[in-house]
Design an enzyme around this catalytic site. Structure first.
Site, PDB file in Angstrom:
ATOM      1  N   LYS A 208      49.696  42.138  43.943  1.00 13.70           N
ATOM      2  CA  LYS A 208      50.761  41.149  44.138  1.00 13.70           C
ATOM      3  C   LYS A 208      52.122  41.846  44.129  1.00 13.70           C
ATOM      4  O   LYS A 208      52.931  41.660  45.022  1.00 13.70           O
ATOM      5  CB  LYS A 208      50.670  40.089  43.037  1.00 13.70           C
ATOM      6  CG  LYS A 208      51.731  39.036  43.116  1.00 13.70           C
ATOM      7  CD  LYS A 208      51.502  37.948  42.074  1.00 13.70           C
ATOM      8  CE  LYS A 208      52.732  37.035  42.030  1.00 13.70           C
ATOM      9  NZ  LYS A 208      52.610  35.959  41.056  1.00 13.70           N
ATOM     10  N   GLU A 214      47.884  51.319  37.846  1.00 12.90           N
ATOM     11  CA  GLU A 214      46.476  51.607  38.134  1.00 12.90           C
ATOM     12  C   GLU A 214      46.225  51.592  39.643  1.00 12.90           C
ATOM     13  O   GLU A 214      45.595  52.493  40.210  1.00 12.90           O
ATOM     14  CB  GLU A 214      45.563  50.547  37.478  1.00 12.90           C
ATOM     15  CG  GLU A 214      45.488  50.621  35.974  1.00 12.90           C
ATOM     16  CD  GLU A 214      46.604  49.849  35.268  1.00 12.90           C
ATOM     17  OE1 GLU A 214      47.602  49.472  35.938  1.00 12.90           O
ATOM     18  OE2 GLU A 214      46.496  49.661  34.045  1.00 12.90           O
ATOM     19  N   GLY A 268      48.589  35.996  39.684  1.00 15.89           N
ATOM     20  CA  GLY A 268      47.602  37.050  39.927  1.00 15.89           C
ATOM     21  C   GLY A 268      46.176  36.577  39.705  1.00 15.89           C
ATOM     22  O   GLY A 268      45.277  36.809  40.522  1.00 15.89           O
ATOM     23  N   ARG A 269      45.957  35.857  38.601  1.00 15.87           N
ATOM     24  CA  ARG A 269      44.580  35.438  38.274  1.00 15.87           C
ATOM     25  C   ARG A 269      44.145  34.206  39.065  1.00 15.87           C
ATOM     26  O   ARG A 269      43.050  33.699  38.867  1.00 15.87           O
ATOM     27  CB  ARG A 269      44.441  35.231  36.770  1.00 15.87           C
ATOM     28  CG  ARG A 269      45.498  34.335  36.139  1.00 15.87           C
ATOM     29  CD  ARG A 269      45.557  34.529  34.635  1.00 15.87           C
ATOM     30  NE  ARG A 269      46.641  33.792  34.012  1.00 15.87           N
ATOM     31  CZ  ARG A 269      47.880  34.253  33.859  1.00 15.87           C
ATOM     32  NH1 ARG A 269      48.187  35.451  34.305  1.00 15.87           N
ATOM     33  NH2 ARG A 269      48.802  33.527  33.249  1.00 15.87           N
ATOM     34  N   GLU A 354      44.324  35.368  29.693  1.00 16.13           N
ATOM     35  CA  GLU A 354      45.687  35.699  30.114  1.00 16.13           C
ATOM     36  C   GLU A 354      46.498  34.404  30.263  1.00 16.13           C
ATOM     37  O   GLU A 354      47.716  34.393  30.047  1.00 16.13           O
ATOM     38  CB  GLU A 354      45.672  36.481  31.438  1.00 16.13           C
ATOM     39  CG  GLU A 354      46.949  37.280  31.683  1.00 16.13           C
ATOM     40  CD  GLU A 354      46.803  38.332  32.776  1.00 16.13           C
ATOM     41  OE1 GLU A 354      46.816  39.535  32.472  1.00 16.13           O
ATOM     42  OE2 GLU A 354      46.680  37.946  33.956  1.00 16.13           O
ATOM     43  N   HIS A 385      18.030  38.891  25.124  1.00 15.40           N
ATOM     44  CA  HIS A 385      17.436  40.089  24.527  1.00 15.40           C
ATOM     45  C   HIS A 385      18.504  40.987  23.907  1.00 15.40           C
ATOM     46  O   HIS A 385      18.264  42.168  23.670  1.00 15.40           O
ATOM     47  CB  HIS A 385      16.630  40.848  25.577  1.00 15.40           C
ATOM     48  CG  HIS A 385      15.491  40.019  26.095  1.00 15.40           C
ATOM     49  ND1 HIS A 385      14.238  40.035  25.512  1.00 15.40           N
ATOM     50  CD2 HIS A 385      15.438  39.095  27.088  1.00 15.40           C
ATOM     51  CE1 HIS A 385      13.456  39.177  26.150  1.00 15.40           C
ATOM     52  NE2 HIS A 385      14.163  38.592  27.110  1.00 15.40           N
ATOM     53  N   LYS A 513      52.547  48.362  28.884  1.00 15.20           N
ATOM     54  CA  LYS A 513      52.860  49.071  30.144  1.00 15.20           C
ATOM     55  C   LYS A 513      54.116  49.924  29.956  1.00 15.20           C
ATOM     56  O   LYS A 513      54.178  51.071  30.398  1.00 15.20           O
ATOM     57  CB  LYS A 513      53.113  48.074  31.281  1.00 15.20           C
ATOM     58  CG  LYS A 513      51.894  47.304  31.740  1.00 15.20           C
ATOM     59  CD  LYS A 513      52.272  46.419  32.929  1.00 15.20           C
ATOM     60  CE  LYS A 513      51.200  45.402  33.236  1.00 15.20           C
ATOM     61  NZ  LYS A 513      51.571  44.449  34.281  1.00 15.20           N
TER      62      LYS A 513
HETATM   63  O1  F6P Z   1      48.930  43.215  33.834  1.00 16.58           O
HETATM   64  C1  F6P Z   1      48.561  41.933  34.163  1.00 16.58           C
HETATM   65  C2  F6P Z   1      48.717  41.648  35.621  1.00 16.58           C
HETATM   66  O2  F6P Z   1      50.043  41.399  35.909  1.00 16.58           O
HETATM   67  C3  F6P Z   1      47.845  40.484  36.025  1.00 16.58           C
HETATM   68  O3  F6P Z   1      48.384  39.266  35.753  1.00 16.58           O
HETATM   69  C4  F6P Z   1      47.611  40.775  37.463  1.00 16.58           C
HETATM   70  O4  F6P Z   1      46.508  40.068  37.938  1.00 16.58           O
HETATM   71  C5  F6P Z   1      47.394  42.266  37.415  1.00 16.58           C
HETATM   72  O5  F6P Z   1      48.284  42.719  36.432  1.00 16.58           O
HETATM   73  C6  F6P Z   1      47.589  43.002  38.703  1.00 16.58           C
HETATM   74  O6  F6P Z   1      48.872  42.840  39.215  1.00 16.58           O
HETATM   75  P1  F6P Z   1      49.199  43.184  40.722  1.00 16.58           P
HETATM   76  O7  F6P Z   1      48.376  42.301  41.593  1.00 16.58           O
HETATM   77  O8  F6P Z   1      50.669  42.912  40.856  1.00 16.58           O
HETATM   78  O9  F6P Z   1      48.882  44.634  40.949  1.00 16.58           O
END
Ligand code: F6P
Length: 551
Positions: A208, A214, A268-269, A354, A385, A513
């Site tokens: 987003k 990452e 995002g979610r 979240e 199990h 972060k």
């Molecule tokens: O760190 C949380 C978050 O902001 C989530 O809410 C989001 O889904 C994820 O990181 C990834 O964010 P982006 O889509 O901006 O890379």
């Protein structure tokens, strides 16, 4: 608008008193009291039947819980959400993921801020792209069709695509395979790329913000891997992006023609319905992806129109809140008996934790009650199990959702009957348990007597009274999956309205972060870190020296 604490509501006070009366009642007695309990406590919508009779409730409980929803103005907040009001007040954003799956023709929300032209335009672009890839017309730099779709993202830009692509594996195009990279250490990236041919691989960078460490770290390494074999000019045929941040995607070197846009009113979610669903749409095809959207829209309509005592998301949210706030349950387990839904609990962890892991009201007042349950789970059959022992004989109240298909996506011999009998037996066992008399009787029948019998009895008693809610559907289709996901989205929203919290921000994840940015250069410095607490300093220095010595 001043937020009223849930504990100040009249229905909450009544629920407290009601809880005192019902808390010690065993569900066995509730079933004896009312032989028609299933009839009274099950409801059905959008292809999902929800049996909530194995919960620690009476009709009065549901009446009071639905009163709480009404007193909290759930209907008003729902209309504010779908009306495009900026209900994500701490980020000053509207919350319009329901528009992404709005299927009727016309405007949404009605009025000035119609977002549908943009939504439909991007859906059209996704359709053209997915048809090109699936048909084999989209060719890589050597002229071969695409075979591997690699989604690079994290959080909502990963969990939704992973979950839905796995859930709909039976619908996947036979030439295509999906891969998902999210982790920062290079293992996932390296092991995924090892098996791939750059000539037939398409990367979707889903983010987003397009600033997430990452995703950008993995995307840069994937690009380097690709360019080292295919050259810079080939990038356009092999890298596309889903993002709201078009300036960042260009800076990364993805041509605007290859960027699928979405908007800041998509959390995002809540983004798998948007261009973030590009990997899903490419793997299962656009017609199936649109069925997924239609299933979400079915649930939206149900949520907005069904009376609360027949409303699946409202009931699911209220039941979880009943255990969280009145019984003090800390966690909630989700148990799919459909292997296709194996990633659904992981997906729900972000959606629920979240969204509802908050400690102040929308206007910043400290809460005097608990919010968001710890969500966990996994395929139910495997869980039997592994962790079910604790649910049967541990000391903790753990409400659960059983998610059960009548048939899985593949029919072989009696697999379905075996799966179904286990799922239903577990809900029965968790409810009934085994009393001391029953345990003793069973041991006597097995031939045990005297001291050995007495010693064995306590270990064979299962207290039962563990609440379960069972969701049954015929078979997992894209449409059904859409409804199931939206069911949980609205469950989370229902709870957030009652708790008076902003379910659409996530400020808690920012601090770590920022701290990581400070620590990263310290790991390769030549002097000791001294500015943190002694544990963090110690860890940085120990690891830095250990890496220098070994590497
Ligand atoms: O760190 C949380 C978050 O902001 C989530 O809410 C989001 O889904 C994820 O990181 C990834 O964010 P982006 O889509 O901006 O890379």
């Amino acid at each position: 608008m001043t937020t009223i604490l849930a504990t100040k509501r009249a229905a909450w006070t009544k629920l407290k008193a009601h809880y005192e009366k019902i808390k010690a009642t065993h569900m066995r007695d509730l079933f004896s009291e009312d032989p028609e309990r299933f009839e009274h406590f099950h409801t059905e919508a959008c292809g999902l039947m929800m049996d909530y009779s194995k919960n620690r409730i009476r009709s009065e409980t549901i009446a009071l819980l639905t009163d709480l929803a009404r007193e909290s103005d759930l209907a008003g907040w729902t209309e504010r959400m779908v009306g495009g009001e900026r209900i994500n007040n701490t980020e000053d954003r509207a919350v319009l993921h329901t528009a992404l799956r709005y299927r009727p023709a016309g405007a949404f929300p009605a009025g000035d801020a119609d977002v549908m032209p943009g939504v439909r335009d991007v859906l059209g672009r996704i359709r053209r792209f997915t048809e090109e890839v699936q048909s084999g017309n989209w060719r890589g730099y050597t002229g071969k069709p695409i075979e591997a779709i690699v989604n690079i993202g994290i959080g909502g830009s990963d969990l939704g695509p992973v979950m839905a692509s796995r859930a709909l594996g039976a619908y996947q195009h036979e030439r295509l395979s999906g891969y998902f990279i999210s982790n920062l250490d290079a293992t996932q990236l390296t092991e995924t790329l090892k098996g791939l041919d750059p000539a037939t691989t398409l990367f979707i960078i889903a983010s987003k913000t397009f600033t997430t460490q990452e995703t950008l770290t993995n995307a840069k390494s994937a690009r380097e891997w690709f360019v080292s074999q295919a050259g810079e000019d080939a990038v356009a045929k092999h890298f596309v992006a889903a993002s709201t941040a078009l300036e960042h995607t260009s800076a990364f070197g993805i041509s605007p023609a290859n960027v699928f846009e979405f908007w800041d009113w998509v959390g995002g979610r809540y983004s798998l319905w948007s261009a973030v669903g590009l990997s899903i749409a490419t793997l299962i095809g656009m017609d199936n992806f649109e069925e997924l959207l239609a299933g979400g829209n079915d649930m939206d309509e149900h949520f907005r129109s069904a009376p609360y005592d027949k409303n699946l998301p409202v009931l699911l949210g209220l039941l979880d809140l009943w255990y969280r706030d009145f019984f003090g349950a800390e966690s909630h387990v989700v148990l799919p008996y459909d292997y296709a839904l194996r990633s659904f609990p992981d997906y729900l962890q972000q959606l629920e934790m979240e969204s509802n892991g908050k400690r102040v009201t929308r206007d910043g007042k400290a809460l005097d009650y608990s919010t968001g349950s710890i969500i966990w789970g996994g395929p139910g059959n495997n869980g039997q199990h592994a962790f079910y022992q604790l649910m049967h004989q541990g000391t903790t109240l753990i409400p659960s959702d059983f998610i059960v298909p009548m048939r899985c996506q593949y029919a072989i011999r009696d697999h379905d009957e075996a799966m179904l009998s286990n799922a239903l037996a577990q809900t029965e066992a968790l409810m009934k348990g085994r009393s001391e008399n029953e345990a003793k009787q069973a041991l006597i029948e097995s031939g045990l007597t005297g001291e050995k019998l007495e010693a064995a009895v306590p270990h064979r008693i299962l207290p039962g009274n563990q609440p379960t809610t069972t969701l049954v559907y015929e078979r997992l289709t894209p449409r059904l999956l859409g409804s199931l996901i939206a069911l949980y989205e609205h469950k989370v929203f229902t709870q957030s309205v009652i708790w008076g919290i902003d379910a659409f921000d996530q400020w808690g994840v920012e601090l770590g972060k920022q701290m990581a940015k400070v620590i990263m250069p310290e790991l390769t410095a030549t002097i000791d870190a001294t500015t943190h607490d002694s544990s963090t300093n110690g860890l940085i220095n120990y690891i830095r020296k250990g890496r220098a010595a070994s590497g």
